[in-house]
Scaffold this motif. Structure first.
Motif, PDB file in Angstrom:
ATOM      1  N   LEU A  18      18.375  59.413  53.262  1.00  0.00           N
ATOM      2  CA  LEU A  18      19.388  58.826  54.147  1.00  0.00           C
ATOM      3  C   LEU A  18      19.200  57.323  54.282  1.00  0.00           C
ATOM      4  O   LEU A  18      20.155  56.608  54.606  1.00  0.00           O
ATOM      5  CB  LEU A  18      19.326  59.500  55.522  1.00  0.00           C
ATOM      6  N   GLU A  19      17.984  56.845  54.041  1.00  0.00           N
ATOM      7  CA  GLU A  19      17.768  55.397  54.033  1.00  0.00           C
ATOM      8  C   GLU A  19      18.434  54.770  52.819  1.00  0.00           C
ATOM      9  O   GLU A  19      18.918  53.638  52.866  1.00  0.00           O
ATOM     10  CB  GLU A  19      16.267  55.106  54.040  1.00  0.00           C
ATOM     11  N   SER A  21      21.244  55.826  51.445  1.00  0.00           N
ATOM     12  CA  SER A  21      22.688  55.786  51.661  1.00  0.00           C
ATOM     13  C   SER A  21      23.069  56.871  52.655  1.00  0.00           C
ATOM     14  O   SER A  21      22.445  57.932  52.675  1.00  0.00           O
ATOM     15  CB  SER A  21      23.432  56.002  50.335  1.00  0.00           C
ATOM     16  N   PRO A  22      24.083  56.638  53.503  1.00  0.00           N
ATOM     17  CA  PRO A  22      24.579  57.736  54.360  1.00  0.00           C
ATOM     18  C   PRO A  22      25.102  58.882  53.489  1.00  0.00           C
ATOM     19  O   PRO A  22      25.722  58.651  52.460  1.00  0.00           O
ATOM     20  CB  PRO A  22      25.708  57.059  55.154  1.00  0.00           C
ATOM     21  N   ARG A  23      24.843  60.113  53.913  1.00  0.00           N
ATOM     22  CA  ARG A  23      25.240  61.266  53.115  1.00  0.00           C
ATOM     23  C   ARG A  23      25.594  62.426  54.037  1.00  0.00           C
ATOM     24  O   ARG A  23      25.073  62.521  55.155  1.00  0.00           O
ATOM     25  CB  ARG A  23      24.108  61.710  52.183  1.00  0.00           C
ATOM     26  N   VAL A  60      18.298  60.110  63.072  1.00  0.00           N
ATOM     27  CA  VAL A  60      19.546  59.950  62.332  1.00  0.00           C
ATOM     28  C   VAL A  60      20.709  60.122  63.309  1.00  0.00           C
ATOM     29  O   VAL A  60      20.550  60.656  64.410  1.00  0.00           O
ATOM     30  CB  VAL A  60      19.680  60.973  61.172  1.00  0.00           C
ATOM     31  N   HIS A  62      25.285  60.734  63.150  1.00  0.00           N
ATOM     32  CA  HIS A  62      26.334  61.140  62.225  1.00  0.00           C
ATOM     33  C   HIS A  62      27.705  60.712  62.738  1.00  0.00           C
ATOM     34  O   HIS A  62      27.896  60.485  63.941  1.00  0.00           O
ATOM     35  CB  HIS A  62      26.304  62.661  62.002  1.00  0.00           C
ATOM     36  N   TYR A  71      25.642  61.744  57.706  1.00  0.00           N
ATOM     37  CA  TYR A  71      24.437  61.334  58.420  1.00  0.00           C
ATOM     38  C   TYR A  71      23.935  59.993  57.891  1.00  0.00           C
ATOM     39  O   TYR A  71      23.994  59.717  56.687  1.00  0.00           O
ATOM     40  CB  TYR A  71      23.339  62.387  58.256  1.00  0.00           C
ATOM     41  N   SER A  72      23.428  59.180  58.805  1.00  0.00           N
ATOM     42  CA  SER A  72      22.825  57.904  58.424  1.00  0.00           C
ATOM     43  C   SER A  72      21.595  57.666  59.279  1.00  0.00           C
ATOM     44  O   SER A  72      21.452  58.231  60.373  1.00  0.00           O
ATOM     45  CB  SER A  72      23.821  56.757  58.577  1.00  0.00           C
ATOM     46  N   LYS A 191      19.193  47.860  48.280  1.00  0.00           N
ATOM     47  CA  LYS A 191      20.227  48.741  48.822  1.00  0.00           C
ATOM     48  C   LYS A 191      21.542  48.551  48.069  1.00  0.00           C
ATOM     49  O   LYS A 191      22.283  49.508  47.834  1.00  0.00           O
ATOM     50  CB  LYS A 191      20.420  48.466  50.310  1.00  0.00           C
TER      51      LYS A 191
END
Length: 241
Positions: A18-19, A21-23, A60, A62, A71-72, A191
């Motif tokens: 998640l670091e 990219s948001p997924r 995290v 969302h 989620y990020s 990033k």
């Protein structure tokens, strides 16, 4: 593969993903499947409760995008990831060892495939000889060529899988190291590289099922050139020279 993620390590690896990219949850599952070439394939019952726990712990957050929870990482999540960077490096090393073990298994599969093909060729030769048909020579040649093509295909497939596996782990290790030791600008560039890789992978995946003609390709080229120029002018603030 699953024992590698014992004792809270899957939780740590989810923070890493998640670091990057948001997924949403399915993306996390698919990414784990891809990175482990299907050897490790977590179920929704494994991933979603852990994402919910991470959110309950404030690591995290969302937002709902097109009906899906994306989620990020929060600042608290980044702090935990940075605090556990040594543990992450150790985990990456263990996963790399698992990758090497998998590669050895791939090599054994290739050898087994070769042995099976040789046995089939030998059996085909016996069959042709026993039948004693006038067409046995042509049939033997056809069988031989077919088995050779299959052998080459299998060998190339596993070679590509090994290459993809090694490249993925090399990238993961380098990314983790840069994140731990780089400046803020270095991390920002890292990033950006991840975003670019994800963008290219998504476009490539979409293109595999698209029916493209010359007009479509021209339109795609125009869009990419426009995007490049906008990034240079509005984000990177360069003149393009």
């Amino acid at each position: 593969m699953s024992p590698v993620f014992g004792h809270g390590r899957l939780r740590l690896y989810l923070l890493k993903l998640l670091e990057e990219s948001p997924r949403h949850g399915y993306e996390v599952i698919r990414l784990l499947q891809d990175r482990f070439l299907g050897v490790y394939s977590p179920s929704p019952g494994t991933i979603y409760p852990r994402l919910a726990r991470l959110e309950a712990d404030g690591l995290v957050t969302h937002e709902v995008v097109k009906g899906k929870k994306v989620y990020s990482l929060t600042d608290k999540g980044r702090e935990e990831l940075e605090r556990r960077m040594d543990e992450l490096a150790e985990l990456e090393e263990e996963l790399s060892a698992s990758a090497q073990e998998f590669a050895r298994g791939v090599q054994e599969d290739v050898r087994q495939t070769v042995r099976s093909l040789r046995e089939e060729l030998t059996q085909a030769a016996r069959t042709m000889r026993d039948q004693g048909k006038a067409t046995s020579k042509d049939a033997w040649k056809e069988t031989t060529e077919r088995q050779k093509d299959e052998w080459k295909r299998q060998k190339e497939y596993w070679r590509e899988q090994k290459r993809a596996w090694k490249e993925e782990w090399r990238r993961n290790w380098e990314d983790a190291w840069k994140t731990a030791t780089g400046t803020r600008e270095d991390v920002a560039r890292l990033k950006l590289e991840r975003l670019l890789r994800t963008f290219v992978e998504d476009v490539r995946a979409a293109a595999t099922t698209a029916r493209l003609d010359d007009d479509d390709l021209a339109a795609a080229q125009t869009l990419m050139e426009e995007t490049r120029e906008r990034l240079r002018a509005e984000v990177f603030r360069t003149d393009g020279s």
